[in-house]
Scaffold this motif. Structure first.
Motif, mmCIF file in Angstrom:
data_model
loop_
_atom_site.group_PDB
_atom_site.id
_atom_site.type_symbol
_atom_site.label_atom_id
_atom_site.label_comp_id
_atom_site.label_asym_id
_atom_site.label_seq_id
_atom_site.Cartn_x
_atom_site.Cartn_y
_atom_site.Cartn_z
ATOM 1 N N GLY A 198 82.787 -41.387 40.924
ATOM 2 C CA GLY A 198 81.488 -40.807 40.622
ATOM 3 C C GLY A 198 81.474 -40.367 39.178
ATOM 4 O O GLY A 198 82.513 -40.001 38.620
ATOM 5 N N VAL A 199 80.294 -40.408 38.574
ATOM 6 C CA VAL A 199 80.150 -40.024 37.169
ATOM 7 C C VAL A 199 79.191 -38.858 37.065
ATOM 8 O O VAL A 199 78.082 -38.902 37.618
ATOM 9 C CB VAL A 199 79.616 -41.200 36.323
ATOM 10 C CG1 VAL A 199 79.375 -40.757 34.885
ATOM 11 C CG2 VAL A 199 80.594 -42.354 36.344
ATOM 12 N N VAL A 200 79.620 -37.817 36.366
ATOM 13 C CA VAL A 200 78.759 -36.672 36.114
ATOM 14 C C VAL A 200 78.500 -36.587 34.618
ATOM 15 O O VAL A 200 79.411 -36.737 33.807
ATOM 16 C CB VAL A 200 79.391 -35.364 36.662
ATOM 17 C CG1 VAL A 200 80.722 -35.048 36.000
ATOM 18 C CG2 VAL A 200 78.430 -34.195 36.532
ATOM 19 N N ARG A 201 77.236 -36.387 34.263
ATOM 20 C CA ARG A 201 76.835 -36.252 32.857
ATOM 21 C C ARG A 201 75.815 -35.134 32.773
ATOM 22 O O ARG A 201 74.845 -35.109 33.534
ATOM 23 C CB ARG A 201 76.196 -37.528 32.325
ATOM 24 C CG ARG A 201 77.119 -38.707 32.236
ATOM 25 C CD ARG A 201 76.460 -39.862 31.490
ATOM 26 N NE ARG A 201 76.306 -39.533 30.068
ATOM 27 C CZ ARG A 201 75.668 -40.316 29.200
ATOM 28 N NH1 ARG A 201 75.101 -41.443 29.612
ATOM 29 N NH2 ARG A 201 75.592 -39.982 27.929
ATOM 30 N N GLY A 202 76.043 -34.211 31.856
ATOM 31 C CA GLY A 202 75.095 -33.116 31.681
ATOM 32 C C GLY A 202 74.844 -32.351 32.954
ATOM 33 O O GLY A 202 73.742 -31.846 33.181
ATOM 34 N N GLY A 203 75.857 -32.243 33.803
ATOM 35 C CA GLY A 203 75.730 -31.496 35.042
ATOM 36 C C GLY A 203 75.116 -32.260 36.197
ATOM 37 O O GLY A 203 74.996 -31.722 37.296
ATOM 38 N N LYS A 204 74.730 -33.521 35.987
ATOM 39 C CA LYS A 204 74.105 -34.322 37.032
ATOM 40 C C LYS A 204 75.015 -35.472 37.447
ATOM 41 O O LYS A 204 75.657 -36.087 36.610
ATOM 42 C CB LYS A 204 72.766 -34.892 36.561
ATOM 43 C CG LYS A 204 71.670 -33.845 36.353
ATOM 44 C CD LYS A 204 70.382 -34.509 35.916
ATOM 45 C CE LYS A 204 69.245 -33.510 35.763
ATOM 46 N NZ LYS A 204 68.845 -32.942 37.094
ATOM 47 N N LEU A 205 75.041 -35.761 38.736
ATOM 48 C CA LEU A 205 75.770 -36.917 39.242
ATOM 49 C C LEU A 205 74.902 -38.148 39.019
ATOM 50 O O LEU A 205 73.850 -38.305 39.644
ATOM 51 C CB LEU A 205 76.079 -36.740 40.731
ATOM 52 C CG LEU A 205 76.962 -37.805 41.384
ATOM 53 C CD1 LEU A 205 78.377 -37.755 40.827
ATOM 54 C CD2 LEU A 205 76.994 -37.611 42.901
ATOM 55 N N VAL A 206 75.325 -39.028 38.116
ATOM 56 C CA VAL A 206 74.481 -40.158 37.728
ATOM 57 C C VAL A 206 74.902 -41.471 38.386
ATOM 58 O O VAL A 206 74.156 -42.442 38.329
ATOM 59 C CB VAL A 206 74.463 -40.334 36.194
ATOM 60 C CG1 VAL A 206 73.884 -39.105 35.519
ATOM 61 C CG2 VAL A 206 75.857 -40.629 35.642
ATOM 62 N N ALA A 207 76.071 -41.512 39.005
ATOM 63 C CA ALA A 207 76.526 -42.762 39.624
ATOM 64 C C ALA A 207 77.623 -42.487 40.625
ATOM 65 O O ALA A 207 78.450 -41.600 40.422
ATOM 66 C CB ALA A 207 77.034 -43.732 38.561
#
Length: 332
Positions: free
Chosen positions: A214-223
């Motif tokens: 899983g990928v988190v960016r800017g506090g959001k799970l994006v993938a």
């Protein structure tokens, strides 16, 4: 619809090992984590990726009951990580990115202390893991290198055979040969039905052991992706040099082509396997001097799909807070 729902969440029989539902953490006006939902099943290693400051450590601190969520829930085997943190700690082995050890205590004394807190004798298991990691448990923590401090944190986390391992950059400072031993220990853990959340900012590290990432960016799970599904969409690096100049517009219409660059007579791009036939037909319509096509590494492909910055990013307030404690899993 969250990435966990739309990108192939793993269904499991029975209760999930980990379930995050709308997990959110705010520090003042700053949302360190925003509405993250995912599940981790029994026997699964979940690789949790993102640039520094993305929210990985905040997620982990919420999962092990070190932070109270602003909204949503984090649960381990159905136990709320905040309200039932003592029970959760009995199920979890935790390796923080920067282990906090007692400088005057030896490795064996750390083992004895954590065994006492758990009301069980894990010295034999600890000694076995230490031998495999080439760690001397008789040395005081203050004399240990960064890599050996990390090894001791691993010993303390796995010695009780916890149901869940929570690993925050666990192999930082450990040499590649010992990393392989650690990966073997991790595979043994999941073979016995245990699960792991493996946080890192380097895809190549988790690629060798993770079932999903899983990928988190800017506090959001994006993938959220299965490794095998991601590999099936592998990108190919294509480079062609023509006898005459070409324009990018000639190749821009091929579906799936990424990172298209044309410099005079040279074309370069990344293309999924499904796009290769159409791309090669366009290339072959011109007179070609040189041509190269090779499969891109999985890490490069993943970064291309999701635009993950490989450089350390801005570190949020949540990420800069020190993570105390070596191994979560005592009776509290």
């Amino acid at each position: 619809m969250s990435p966990e729902t739309s990108m192939g969440a793993q269904s499991t029989d029975g209760e999930s090992m980990v379930r995050l539902a709308g997990l959110t953490k705010r520090f003042g006006r700053n949302a360190a984590l925003d509405d993250v939902s995912l599940t981790i099943g029994p026997g699964e290693v979940f690789g949790y990726l993102g640039p520094n400051g993305a929210g990985k450590t905040t997620t982990i601190r919420l999962l092990v009951g070190m932070l109270r969520p602003s909204a949503g829930t984090a649960a381990v085997l159905g136990l709320d990580a905040w309200r039932q943190s003592r029970d959760v700690h009995r199920l979890v082995g935790y390796v923080p990115g920067e282990p906090a050890l007692y400088d005057r205590l030896t490795g064996n004394q750390h083992v004895a202390y954590c065994s006492h807190l758990r009301h069980r004798d894990d010295r034999k298991r600890a000694a076995e893991v230490a031998v495999r990691l080439d760690l001397d448990l008789d040395r005081p923590a203050r004399t240990l290198s960064r890599g050996n401090r990390q090894k001791l944190a691993v010993v303390l986390a796995v010695m009780s055979r916890p149901r869940l391992l929570v690993l925050d950059e666990p192999t930082s400072g450990i040499d590649p040969l010992v990393q392989q031993v650690f990966h073997s220990i991790l595979r043994e853990h999941t073979a016995d039905g245990g699960s792991a959340l493996f946080s890192s900012h380097v895809l190549g590290e988790v690629e060798r052991v993770a079932d999903r990432i899983g990928v988190v960016r800017g506090g959001k799970l994006v993938a959220v992706e299965r490794l095998q599904d991601l590999a099936a969409r592998s990108l190919h690096r294509v480079r062609a040099r023509f006898t005459d100049g070409v324009s990018a517009a000639e190749f821009a219409g091929v579906p799936g082509v990424r990172d298209l660059q044309v410099d005079g007579r040279t074309l370069s791009c990344n293309a999924p396997q499904a796009a290769l036939d159409a791309l090669l037909k366009l290339v072959s319509a011109r007179e070609v001097e040189d041509f190269e096509c090779s499969e891109a590494p999985l890490e490069e492909m993943f970064l291309s799909y999701y635009g993950i910055d490989q450089q350390p990013g801005h570190t949020s307030a949540a990420e800069t807070e020190s993570v105390s404690g070596t191994a979560v899993g005592h009776a509290g």
